[in-house]
Design a protein around this motif. Structure first.
Motif, mmCIF file in Angstrom:
data_model
loop_
_atom_site.group_PDB
_atom_site.id
_atom_site.type_symbol
_atom_site.label_atom_id
_atom_site.label_comp_id
_atom_site.label_asym_id
_atom_site.label_seq_id
_atom_site.Cartn_x
_atom_site.Cartn_y
_atom_site.Cartn_z
ATOM 1 N N HIS A 17 0.801 -1.219 -0.015
ATOM 2 C CA HIS A 17 0.117 0.049 -0.010
ATOM 3 C C HIS A 17 0.995 1.227 -0.058
ATOM 4 O O HIS A 17 2.246 1.157 0.053
ATOM 5 C CB HIS A 17 -0.887 0.099 1.128
ATOM 6 C CG HIS A 17 -2.024 -1.230 1.327
ATOM 7 N ND1 HIS A 17 -2.773 -1.367 0.390
ATOM 8 C CD2 HIS A 17 -1.887 -2.172 2.247
ATOM 9 C CE1 HIS A 17 -3.254 -2.624 0.725
ATOM 10 N NE2 HIS A 17 -2.781 -3.145 1.739
ATOM 11 N N CYS A 29 -4.382 5.550 -0.572
ATOM 12 C CA CYS A 29 -3.369 4.585 -0.714
ATOM 13 C C CYS A 29 -2.782 4.828 -2.090
ATOM 14 O O CYS A 29 -3.483 4.900 -2.971
ATOM 15 C CB CYS A 29 -4.005 3.314 -0.541
ATOM 16 S SG CYS A 29 -2.946 1.834 -1.274
ATOM 17 N N GLU A 57 -0.915 2.961 -3.796
ATOM 18 C CA GLU A 57 -0.481 1.798 -4.696
ATOM 19 C C GLU A 57 -1.921 1.029 -5.133
ATOM 20 O O GLU A 57 -2.683 1.171 -4.489
ATOM 21 C CB GLU A 57 0.381 0.775 -4.027
ATOM 22 C CG GLU A 57 1.553 1.125 -3.924
ATOM 23 C CD GLU A 57 2.610 0.767 -5.251
ATOM 24 O OE1 GLU A 57 2.254 0.074 -5.810
ATOM 25 O OE2 GLU A 57 3.695 1.592 -5.288
ATOM 26 N N PHE A 58 -1.733 0.743 -6.500
ATOM 27 C CA PHE A 58 -3.125 0.048 -7.110
ATOM 28 C C PHE A 58 -3.074 -1.338 -6.481
ATOM 29 O O PHE A 58 -2.521 -2.420 -7.131
ATOM 30 C CB PHE A 58 -2.841 0.128 -8.485
ATOM 31 C CG PHE A 58 -4.530 0.010 -9.079
ATOM 32 C CD1 PHE A 58 -5.563 -0.793 -8.636
ATOM 33 C CD2 PHE A 58 -4.647 0.804 -10.389
ATOM 34 C CE1 PHE A 58 -6.620 -0.819 -9.295
ATOM 35 C CE2 PHE A 58 -5.884 0.720 -10.637
ATOM 36 C CZ PHE A 58 -6.887 -0.060 -10.381
ATOM 37 N N CYS A 59 -3.559 -1.425 -5.132
ATOM 38 C CA CYS A 59 -3.511 -2.657 -4.499
ATOM 39 C C CYS A 59 -4.926 -3.555 -4.597
ATOM 40 O O CYS A 59 -4.548 -4.857 -4.586
ATOM 41 C CB CYS A 59 -3.343 -2.394 -3.062
ATOM 42 S SG CYS A 59 -4.686 -1.321 -2.533
ATOM 43 N N HIS A 70 -9.051 -0.232 -4.665
ATOM 44 C CA HIS A 70 -8.031 0.737 -4.282
ATOM 45 C C HIS A 70 -8.270 1.964 -4.227
ATOM 46 O O HIS A 70 -7.950 2.820 -3.296
ATOM 47 C CB HIS A 70 -6.818 0.505 -5.452
ATOM 48 C CG HIS A 70 -6.165 1.736 -5.570
ATOM 49 N ND1 HIS A 70 -4.941 2.118 -4.714
ATOM 50 C CD2 HIS A 70 -5.934 2.585 -6.703
ATOM 51 C CE1 HIS A 70 -4.289 3.113 -5.282
ATOM 52 N NE2 HIS A 70 -4.924 3.616 -6.247
ATOM 53 N N MET A 112 -9.625 3.218 -0.869
ATOM 54 C CA MET A 112 -8.891 2.972 0.150
ATOM 55 C C MET A 112 -8.256 4.218 0.556
ATOM 56 O O MET A 112 -7.118 4.825 -0.065
ATOM 57 C CB MET A 112 -7.745 2.062 -0.107
ATOM 58 C CG MET A 112 -6.894 1.634 1.231
ATOM 59 S SD MET A 112 -5.617 0.200 0.860
ATOM 60 C CE MET A 112 -4.849 0.417 2.496
HETATM 61 CU CU1 CUA Z 1 -4.016 -0.015 -0.942
HETATM 62 CU CU2 CUA Z 1 -4.293 0.789 -3.118
#
Ligand code: CUA
Length: 681
Positions: free
Chosen positions: A617, A652, A654-656, A660, A663
């Motif tokens: 993240h 967040c 990062e493309f988690c 996402h 987030m």
């Molecule tokens: Cu955690 Cu995007």
């Protein structure tokens, strides 16, 4: 047109040969499948793309199929970008940029996370105080070694611009420490590691007035300016440099340049090339010559031979050192009296000083001499033993007789700079002026190919103006005669034009096991700075974590006292200090609303509670210049003052996951009482 047509006609033969060769090159069932589509396909592709048979062969030599891994990792200095690049070889794919001296937002180095902020802050110079350095010119990477071979644990790199050394832990590829080396204002190529990683060495590039931090006019150069050779002790458990166990040797005000560690027969010694033994200082508008002219008058400068093992003993003895700016210094007179330093004449405006894998030969390239000059360590020892001196330099350092310590000179071509070795008894020297690499043999005690000793055996053109070069496992006792990378300073016409600032060019050369002629197989544009030097390690020696153990503090690599479990998250207010223990997991932060008052001191600890590989993240707050990557298992600490009132989104970065975008959360900074009535409030 003609050569192309001839090449195209040769395709069917070549393709058949390639397919036969392909079976032994690597491959699995997938290559067999593609062959079932027939040789006509390859032929057509090559014709359509205008590829010659040579091109196709080179592509195969370099190709790493999707999903497969490279055999080697090259750690390349990132030059003015202040970082290190990890590049897979032979594919030449960039795997990672490791921030060292320069803030880098993806990892969150210098954007609020404690680990990067601390390294950068600790690396600021003590003299002059008060400078927050935000860039460096990364020059010479040095991989840690055990018994003279890379061990894959640690990496050190110097900052050409500011005399610092950075330490990267290869467990997580993060910079853990930056040391501003006392008494060294700038450093160039004086960086190496000793064969068992006892010390990392760096020497000054340009002398400075001593005591450092004082002012002196360059008119008093010879009397007041000095260089230094610094031996920074490495903690064998953590890899960190420990100034309290380190020492320096005062050097004359020459320009100390490239350096290398002795090994095997020469273990315990270090060698530093130099130029400007003329002690020129420029002054071309004050009736003098420019530095380039003034520093090129002498036919010989001095290779410094330093007995570091003995120096380390002297540094421990009572009364033999002076403490200067936090490090023990062996003054030059003591170094001479104790037999720690000798000078060896080296022609002509020398640059590289490289020790061969056997430790016996030291190869020097003189920028203005078409030869490489090869010294024999056994002869150096004998000359020191017999006091076979031709005199002393102006500071009283004994000068060994050139003829007494010379093994041979080999004429290689114009502008020889640096030399690498292949473990087969060959040296490979970069030639800046000739834009070429020369391959020559060393003494017959190390040549494994039956070739005549001290002879030029091959030359290959590169494009263009090569500086350093690096061979796979090149600075170890066991180089692998696999690949050579030419670090070219000019690329001119090799790539599409992207404006007047052209990319640099790494060129990949196949060494054919040291037996065949060198073959240039690929170009790699480097478009972020001028990488200076690289070291190349076998990929399977690297044992990096692919996920942090739960609750890791990456500074100590131990469990963090600020880790928090899911369900235990909390916010604690203590006066104007607000401390938050937050978790991150797909796809939310807990808590997702932070309420503070303007002026509050915020301490935020985020535990990424995931243990899934690559479940990274990130955490960024709008308009607060805060951003960091949060790796799975990691605890990241932020410490800031909520000085800007308002309602700020954090998210967040990062493309988690599929959610996402969701987030995210709020940092609500309630205006201080006096600010509530402001317009729009
Ligand atoms: Cu955690 Cu995007």
């Amino acid at each position: 047109m003609k050569p192309l047509r001839r090449a195209v006609r040769a395709f069917p033969v070549l393709v058949a040969a390639l397919l036969v060769a392909g079976a032994s090159v690597s491959c699995s069932s997938s290559s067999n499948k593609s062959s079932s589509t027939g040789s006509g396909d390859l032929d057509t592709i090559a014709k359509e793309r205008g590829l010659t048979p040579e091109d196709m062969k080179h592509a195969l030599q370099q190709f790493v199929p999707p999903g497969k891994h490279d055999d080697y990792v090259m750690f390349a200095s990132g030059g003015h970008a202040g970082q290190v690049l990890a590049i897979g070889m032979p594919s030449m794919r960039i795997l990672k940029e490791i921030a060292v001296f320069t803030p880098e937002p993806w990892q969150g180095f210098g954007y609020g996370a404690d680990w990067g902020d601390k390294a950068l802050k600790d690396g600021n110079p003590a003299i002059p105080a008060g400078t927050d350095l935000t860039w460096g010119d990364t020059h010479h990477p040095a991989l840690s070694e055990t018994n003279g071979d890379y061990d894959g644990r640690w990496l050190y790199i110097n900052d050409r611009a500011n005399g610092r050394v950075g330490f990267v832990d290869l467990k997580d590829f993060r910079t853990k420490q930056i040391v501003a080396v006392p008494n060294i204002q700038t450093s160039h190529g004086g960086m190496f590691i000793t064969p068992n990683s006892d010390y990392v060495h760096v020497s000054s590039a340009f002398p400075e007035p001593w005591p450092p931090g004082s002012y002196a006019d360059v008119k008093d150069y010879k009397e007041k300016f000095r260089g230094a050779s610094a031996w920074l002790k490495i903690d064998p458990a953590t890899g960190r440099m420990d100034l309290s166990q380190s020492f320096e040797i005062e050097l004359p005000p020459y320009n100390q340049d490239l350096a290398d560690a002795g090994k095997l027969v020469s273990d315990g010694w270090g060698f530093i090339g130099s130029f400007n033994t003329e002690m020129a200082t420029g002054g071309n508008m004050e009736g003098g010559k420019s530095l380039e002219a003034g520093a090129s008058l002498n036919n010989f400068d001095y290779l410094h031979a330093i007995n570091w093992k003995k120096a380390a003993e002297v540094a421990k003895a009572a009364g033999k050192t002076e403490e200067m700016n936090g490090i023990k210094v062996i003054r030059l007179k003591t170094a001479i009296d104790e037999g720690l330093i000798y000078m060896i004449p080296e022609p002509k405006s020398p640059h590289g000083a490289d020790v061969d894998p056997s430790g016996r030969y030291i190869v020097v390239g003189g920028k203005l001499d078409p030869h490489v000059t090869i010294f024999d360590f056994n002869k150096i020892q004998a000359a020191i033993g017999k006091k076979d001196y031709e005199g002393t330099d102006p500071f009283g350092i004994p000068i060994l007789k050139f003829e007494s310590v010379l093994a041979a000179q080999v004429e290689v071509g114009a502008g020889p700079l640096h030399t690498q070795f292949d473990g087969m008894g060959h040296g490979y020297t970069s030639m800046f002026l000739a834009s070429a690499v020369a391959k020559f043999t060393l003494g017959d005690d190390v040549v494994k190919t039956g070739e005549k000793p001290f002879t030029l055996v091959d030359t290959i053109k590169v494009n263009y103006n090569i500086g350093h070069l690096a061979i796979t496992e090149g600075d170890t006792e066991h180089p692998e005669p696999k690949y050579l990378v030419a670090l070219n300073k000019w690329s001119i016409d090799r790539f599409l034009t992207v404006g007047p600032l052209h990319p640099q060019n790494f060129q990949l050369i196949d060494l054919k096991g040291g037996n065949g002629p060198m073959e240039l197989i690929a170009d790699m544009p480097i478009g972020m700075a001028e990488p200076h030097y690289t070291q190349i390690i076998k990929a399977d020696k690297l044992k990096a974590l692919d996920v942090y153990p739960a609750d890791t503090d990456s500074i100590t690599m131990a469990p963090s006292k600020d880790a928090i479990k899911f369900g235990d998250e909390k916010v604690v207010r203590n006066g104007s200090e607000v401390e938050i223990w937050m978790t991150a997991q797909r796809s939310h932060f807990t808590p997702d609303i932070i309420r503070v008052k303007q002026g509050d001191h915020v301490k935020l600890h985020i535990t990424n509670i995931e243990q899934t590989k690559d479940a990274t993240h990130g955490f960024a707050i709008a308009d607060y210049n805060i951003q960091a990557s949060l790796e799975p298992g990691e605890v990241t600490n932020f410490d800031f003052v909520a000085d800007k009132p308002g309602s700020y989104d954090f998210y967040c970065t990062e493309f988690c996951s599929a959610l996402h975008l969701e987030m995210a959360g709020w940092l609500l900074v309630e205006p201080a009482a006096s600010a509530v009535a402001a317009p729009g409030g």
